[in-house]
Design an enzyme around this catalytic site. Structure first.
Site, PDB file in Angstrom:
ATOM      1  N   SER A  54       0.640  -1.505   0.059  1.00  0.00           N
ATOM      2  CA  SER A  54      -0.068  -0.159  -0.172  1.00  0.00           C
ATOM      3  C   SER A  54       0.894   1.269  -0.261  1.00  0.00           C
ATOM      4  O   SER A  54       0.520   2.046  -0.273  1.00  0.00           O
ATOM      5  CB  SER A  54      -1.172  -0.602   1.131  1.00  0.00           C
ATOM      6  OG  SER A  54       0.042   0.068   2.422  1.00  0.00           O
ATOM      7  N   LYS A 120       0.671   4.080   6.530  1.00  0.00           N
ATOM      8  CA  LYS A 120       0.087   5.667   5.158  1.00  0.00           C
ATOM      9  C   LYS A 120       0.761   6.524   5.668  1.00  0.00           C
ATOM     10  O   LYS A 120       1.210   6.588   6.205  1.00  0.00           O
ATOM     11  CB  LYS A 120      -1.465   5.435   5.897  1.00  0.00           C
ATOM     12  CG  LYS A 120      -2.496   4.054   5.468  1.00  0.00           C
ATOM     13  CD  LYS A 120      -2.338   3.143   4.451  1.00  0.00           C
ATOM     14  CE  LYS A 120      -3.208   1.590   4.912  1.00  0.00           C
ATOM     15  NZ  LYS A 120      -2.410   1.089   3.467  1.00  0.00           N
TER      16      LYS A 120
END
Length: 256
Positions: A54, A120
């Protein structure tokens, strides 16, 4: 009459006593080092293994990153946080180690397997308004477009999903750099968090679940690099007002 010299029995016990003292000192040093390492891990920083795609190409699967816990996080930081509830699938969660492995993780001798954690990029702080997207396909934060080419995965759009959100108090909005392969805040804009509540609550990560900010890639050696805040975030203005108690969410694009 002359005295005959006698052998003393003290030499052997003295040797044993010296060995025992050295052993005790060694044990104390090891225990002390483990305690110091544990404290550093708990309050200063620790190492994590990247479990998913990700954050490509900023971070690759298997990279080891150093996460520091002293500095407050800010827009643009790469942050590690505990699963706020219902985010983690099997592909996003690191492999859980056994008891021995967990012990060495806790004392800081092994990098954290990232089980139960995500990583993230922090896009929005409490009170920030985030919108997707402007006429050039750019993400907007407090009305300022982000130039994300320096970290966005090659070929990815800023987001295929349109939205307008205002981040509530005590929470942050995060997105992966590999936007097309990231189950980030956007995906949960209609979910309810683990404690129940309003639809969309689950999209915003509580600040008290943030472990810290990633500052270095330290392994593999060929990928050693600092992780900083991209320049584009430096031009983002402050939020227009205080953060709301509840998020504002619209799954529509901003006015063009």
């Amino acid at each position: 009459m002359t005295d005959t010299p006698t052998k003393t029995a003290a030499a052997k016990p003295a040797h044993r006593s010296g060995f025992a003292a050295a052993a005790r000192e060694f044990v104390l040093i090891v225990v002390g080092a483990l305690i110091v390492s544990s404290i550093l891990r708990a309050f200063v920083g620790q190492m994590f293994i990247i479990p998913s795609e990700s954050m490509e190409n900023t971070l690759l699967v298997g990279d080891r990153v150093v996460v520091e816990k002293i500095t407050d996080v800010k827009r643009g930081d790469v942050v590690v946080f505990e699963d706020p509830g219902g985010w983690l699938g099997a592909e996003e969660s690191g492999q859980k180690r056994g008891q021995v492995g967990r012990f060495f993780e806790v004392v800081g001798l092994l990098p954290d397997s990232s089980h139960g954690h995500l990583i993230k990029r922090l896009i929005g702080m409490p009170g920030d308004k985030i919108e997707c997207c402007d006429t050039k396909g750019r993400l907007l934060v407090n009305g300022q477009p982000l130039e994300e080419t320096s970290y966005l995965y090659p070929g990815d759009a800023a987001s295929q999903m349109e939205f307008q959100v205002t981040v509530p108090a005590g929470r942050i909005f995060v997105m992966g750099d590999h936007r097309s392969a990231s189950g980030d805040s956007r995906v949960h804009l209609q979910d309810v968090d683990a404690e129940g509540g309003n639809p969309g609550d689950a999209a915003f990560v509580p600040l008290d679940k943030v472990t810290g900010r990633a500052i270095l890639v330290v392994w593999p050696a060929g990928r050693w690099a600092k992780l900083g805040v991209p320049d584009t975030f430096k031009s983002v203005p402050a939020a227009a007002g205080p953060p709301p108690a509840k998020p504002s969410i619209s799954l529509t694009p901003p006015p063009k």
